[in-house]
Write an enzyme that holds these catalytic residues in place. Structure first.
Site, short mmCIF file in Angstrom:
data_model
loop_
_atom_site.label_atom_id
_atom_site.label_comp_id
_atom_site.label_asym_id
_atom_site.label_seq_id
_atom_site.Cartn_x
_atom_site.Cartn_y
_atom_site.Cartn_z
N ASP A 91 0.77 -1.22 -0.18
CA ASP A 91 -0.07 -0.15 -0.10
C ASP A 91 1.04 0.98 -0.03
OD1 ASP A 91 1.06 0.14 2.51
OD2 ASP A 91 -0.89 -0.20 3.66
N ASP A 265 -8.59 -7.03 0.14
CA ASP A 265 -7.58 -7.43 1.08
C ASP A 265 -8.24 -6.89 2.34
OD1 ASP A 265 -7.17 -4.32 0.64
OD2 ASP A 265 -5.88 -5.01 2.69
N CYS A 303 -14.47 -28.45 5.54
CA CYS A 303 -13.39 -27.86 5.39
C CYS A 303 -12.34 -29.05 5.41
CB CYS A 303 -12.70 -26.65 6.25
SG CYS A 303 -11.33 -26.13 5.97
N CYS A 305 -8.73 -28.65 5.21
CA CYS A 305 -7.56 -27.84 5.71
C CYS A 305 -6.93 -28.60 6.87
CB CYS A 305 -7.77 -26.29 6.07
SG CYS A 305 -8.00 -26.06 8.03
N CYS A 308 -8.91 -28.53 10.23
CA CYS A 308 -9.85 -29.26 10.24
C CYS A 308 -9.63 -30.78 10.10
CB CYS A 308 -10.95 -28.69 9.25
SG CYS A 308 -11.27 -26.95 9.59
N HIS A 333 -6.47 -21.76 9.45
CA HIS A 333 -7.88 -22.48 8.79
C HIS A 333 -8.59 -21.13 8.28
CE1 HIS A 333 -11.94 -23.53 8.52
NE2 HIS A 333 -12.27 -22.45 9.05
#
Ligand SMILES: [Zn+2]
Ligand SMILES: [Zn+2]
Lengths: 407, 391
Positions: A91, A265, A303, A305, A308, A333
């Site tokens: 930024d 973002d 999920c 991931c 999980c 996660h």
């Protein structure tokens, strides 16, 4: 211009595209996690790749303070410094100053602020912001804009918009690495459609590699929020990426994508993880809650991931807000969730089932059919029929419409 | 559990062995380190990165059941299937030890005939053998040590004697209530008294235990008085059973323990280094890198470790250690870690814990290194010399 933006498929205003940046080919719509100081919450760059992160944000203000842009430059740029092979965005630093420092003062020259190191007044000019970002070396850099809170009204909004336009020329002029870094301009203008329109036109004339919609996600009401996004996406060029700054709630991302935005973002997924909150299809799951102590289900049973697959809510409950590992695992996660959402948006547009995806998403989040009115309104403008999820199952087609309209 | 002593030092008490524990499919060579954990996971290394540590040496974890007193019930842990399922680490060998050296310390003043007292973040807890065995039966560790009454080196003879009496009684009570299949290590205390150490070791050696846990070290005794204390304990234990110790954590202490014939150590040192921003750099080639009068020098190094917070590393583009093949050294520079430390980012600790674990594991194991060297006589490892009684 150091990017190519190739739209692979559309659904009405929504687009799925390949954003080809110097360091990575990103797929949009895309959430970009924030790695303020060149890292994200204890996660290694390997893990970020595993999660599917394609581009991460660095905050110019923080990096310029420590370790300084000169040092990053000397170390070969931020990619090399943090060993991140994929894309980066920085930024301008202006927003951080205005939001973090009480004494920031904006004049035609730039943003004057009190140095947090020695308390002396310092000036960040558009030229300097670009020089710093040139040294950091991200794939996408942002123009310094005159940021005002969306909740402010009156002539200050207009002043800020025109100043943003004057500063973009100084930014363009100062930009020394246009072949390696892409300068995005930021549309300002508050909630005033007339000002937004002037700003978009002014920026588009400059033919920048991409455009951001700024000044949102600052406490304005949701209806104003989506209308600004809708207006800007409608008038920004088709063949350039559109980035809605500071947006990170999953619902907002789905709505903005339907309206034709591409990039987002927000610190929300990692910040909320630190406070023990997990993002799940139903909304959020507060793992600090006592009920979680006995809950042997995964954080999100749907999920895939690492967290999980391996851990129960009960175990995460006993870690969160007490142990470093708690926020590490939940950040993992939550970022996985955001990246999966990005992938699902992208692939559903490609496969021509974007409305179905949106409906499934809304159904999970609003199982009672109580989809907020602003979402219904935005989806109507986006040409996405969400009637099937706007009321409980037994309602007839006509009743759906009445429910939606009544909101 | 299977344990076998493979070789003894010709001149001393050191030994090398092989340990097989519970669900861990690997045979772990001893002397070995148990990685210290917080609630079962290494402090900052995510489970995703664990496999990058040296295998199989990193497969021994030490878990403190008392970490779970708050936040999750032992019924829930049991329902989940015990520690291995709770942690998603089914191939790791987990040893339960009811104390650690940073957040859960024995509080000998409040320990009484009913149970042992510990100071924890959630307050002081008195743990009776029956409570402890409930924890063990729901956690199902591969190895667990019996409840001990650990006292500091300075307590009276009387208090020390009481601590041995209680510890021996609790061994019986724990074994009596044991319903799990995990290996039981009987706790040995006795403070700084040769007689009490001997008495305790003899009592425990008579019990039906798979191995021994030697406690009551690192509680105020001097390094010089340890060899005699360790020797009298070892002399009274069955040779074929493994010996785990707590409280010998610094490199020189681990080597001291190895010289005395200890097989398993805790790795608190790694945590201490990591939160201090320090990275291990000592060499393994048997040389002593330190000048005779060593202190942290201008390179922020004491020749065995470096302080990565120091300004000198601000622009240092080299890894912590050349030729180190840990994840950290393969991917990141000293300059980056220095930056992360400066801005208080958690990744600094993650990267440091990875490197330090990697490096410290090599101290006890180092394949052909210390294990073999420990059989050969006085030796140096990274400037840590061990040279006493019988080596
Ligand atoms: Zn997950
Ligand atoms: Zn290393």
């Amino acid at each position: 211009m150091a990017l190519r933006f190739e739209i692979l498929a559309r659904f009405n205003r929504a687009r799925a595209a390949e954003l080809i940046l110097p360091h990575f080919v990103c797929h949009t719509p895309l959430f970009m996690p924030v790695g303020t100081q060149g890292t994200i919450k204890g996660l290694t760059t390997n893990e970020l790749e595993e999660i599917g992160c394609q581009i991460i944000l660095g905050n110019t203000y923080h990096l310029a303070l420590r370790p300084t842009s000169e040092l990053i430059d000397e170390m070969g740029g931020l990619h090399k410094f943090m060993n991140w092979p994929r894309a980066l965005l920085t930024d301008s630093g202006g927003f951080q100053m205005v939001s973090l420092l009480h004494l920031a003062d904006i004049t035609e020259k730039g943003v004057t602020f009190q140095s947090p190191v020695d308390g002396k007044p310092m000036l960040l000019t558009p030229e300097e912001s670009i020089q710093i970002q040139n040294r950091i070396g991200a794939d996408i850099i942002m123009a310094l804009d005159d940021v005002v809170k969306t909740t402010i009204t009156g002539p200050r909004i207009e002043e800020a918009m025109y100043r943003t336009l004057r500063w973009i020329d100084r930014c363009i002029k100062a930009h020394k690495r246009p072949d390696e870094q892409n300068l995005f301009g930021i549309v300002q203008g508050g909630l005033d459609p007339r000002l937004r329109d002037i700003c978009v036109k002014g920026l588009v004339e400059r033919n920048l590699p991409g455009y951001a919609i700024g000044g949102l996600a600052g406490g304005e009401d949701k209806d104003s929020f989506w209308r600004v996004v809708a207006q800007c996406t409608a008038s920004l060029p088709e063949d350039k990426p559109r980035y809605v700054m500071g947006v990170g709630y999953p619902l907002d991302i789905v709505v903005c994508s339907a309206l034709g935005a591409d990039m987002y973002d927000c610190v929300y997924p990692t910040r909320t993880a630190r406070f023990g909150t997990a993002l799940v299809p139903e909304g959020v799951l507060k793992l600090k809650h006592k009920a979680m102590a006995e809950d042997v289900r995964p954080v999100d049973p749907t999920c895939k991931c690492m967290v999980c697959k391996n851990y129960t809510r009960a175990y995460i409950h006993c870690l969160v807000t007490k142990d470093a590992m708690g926020s590490q695992l939940l950040s993992y996660h939550n970022l996985y969730y955001m990246m999966k959402l990005s992938r699902d948006l992208h692939s559903s547009i490609i496969q021509g089932r974007f409305p179905q995806f949106v409906c499934q998403f809304l159904q999970k989040m609003f199982p009672e059919g109580d989809v907020p009115e602003w979402v219904c309104n935005a989806m109507e403008v986006a040409g996405i029929d969400i009637s099937s999820c706007c009321a409980p199952f037994p309602l007839s087609e006509d009743e759906h419409l009445t429910v939606c309209e009544a909101r | 559990m299977k344990f076998r002593v493979k070789a003894w030092s010709k001149t001393g008490r050191s030994r090398v062995g092989e340990l097989q524990l519970g669900s861990c499919p690997y045979t772990i060579e001893t002397p070995a380190l148990l990685l210290s954990t917080r609630k079962g996971l290494p402090h900052f290394i995510s489970p995703q990165l664990l496999p990058s540590l040296p295998s199989p040496d990193s497969f021994l974890l030490q878990c403190n059941p008392l970490h779970f007193i708050e936040g999750i019930s032992f019924e829930t842990i049991s329902k989940i299937g015990g520690l291995h399922d709770l942690l998603g680490l089914r191939e790791y060998a987990i040893a339960a030890v009811p104390r650690d050296s940073d957040v859960c310390l024995p509080e000998s003043n409040s320990t009484n005939k009913f149970g042992a007292s510990f100071e924890t973040p959630s307050g002081r807890h008195l743990i009776k053998p029956v409570d402890y065995m409930n924890m063990i039966s729901s956690m199902k560790p591969d190895l667990w040590t019996t409840l001990a009454d650990e006292v500091p080196a300075w307590v009276s003879q009387n208090r020390n004697r009481t601590s041995v009496d209680r510890t021996v009684r609790w061994v019986d009570e724990c074994i009596e209530r044991n319903v799990t299949g995990g290996a039981v290590f009987g706790s040995i205390v006795g403070g700084s008294s040769i007689e009490e150490r001997q008495r305790c070791a003899q009592e425990i050696a008579r019990r039906n235990v798979s191995g021994y846990w030697i406690g009551g070290f690192g509680l105020g005794e001097s390094m010089d008085e340890r060899p005699a204390l360790l020797d009298v304990v070892m002399d009274n234990l069955l040779e074929e059973k493994p010996r785990q110790i707590f409280g010998l954590s610094l490199p020189e202490e681990v080597l001291q323990g190895i010289s005395a014939g200890v097989d398993l150590f805790d790795s608190t040192y790694i945590y201490d280094l990591t939160v201090g921003g320090l990275a291990l750099t000592f060499p393994f080639d048997g040389t002593d890198p330190r000048p005779s009068n060593y202190q942290f020098n201008e390179n922020a190094s004491d020749f065995t470790k470096i302080n990565l917070k120091a300004t000198i590393y601000r622009k240092d583009e080299s890894p912590i250690l050349d030729n180190c093949n840990c994840y950290t050294c393969q991917n990141h520079t000293r300059a980056y870690i220095n930056h992360l430390l400066n801005v208080h980012e958690m990744l600094a600790q993650t990267l440091l814990e990875i490197h330090n674990t990697h490096h410290y594991l090599a101290l006890s194991s180092f394949g052909e290194g210390v294990r073999i060297k420990s059989l050969q006589g006085p030796y140096f490892v990274g400037g840590f010399s061990v040279n006493y009684s019988g080596l």
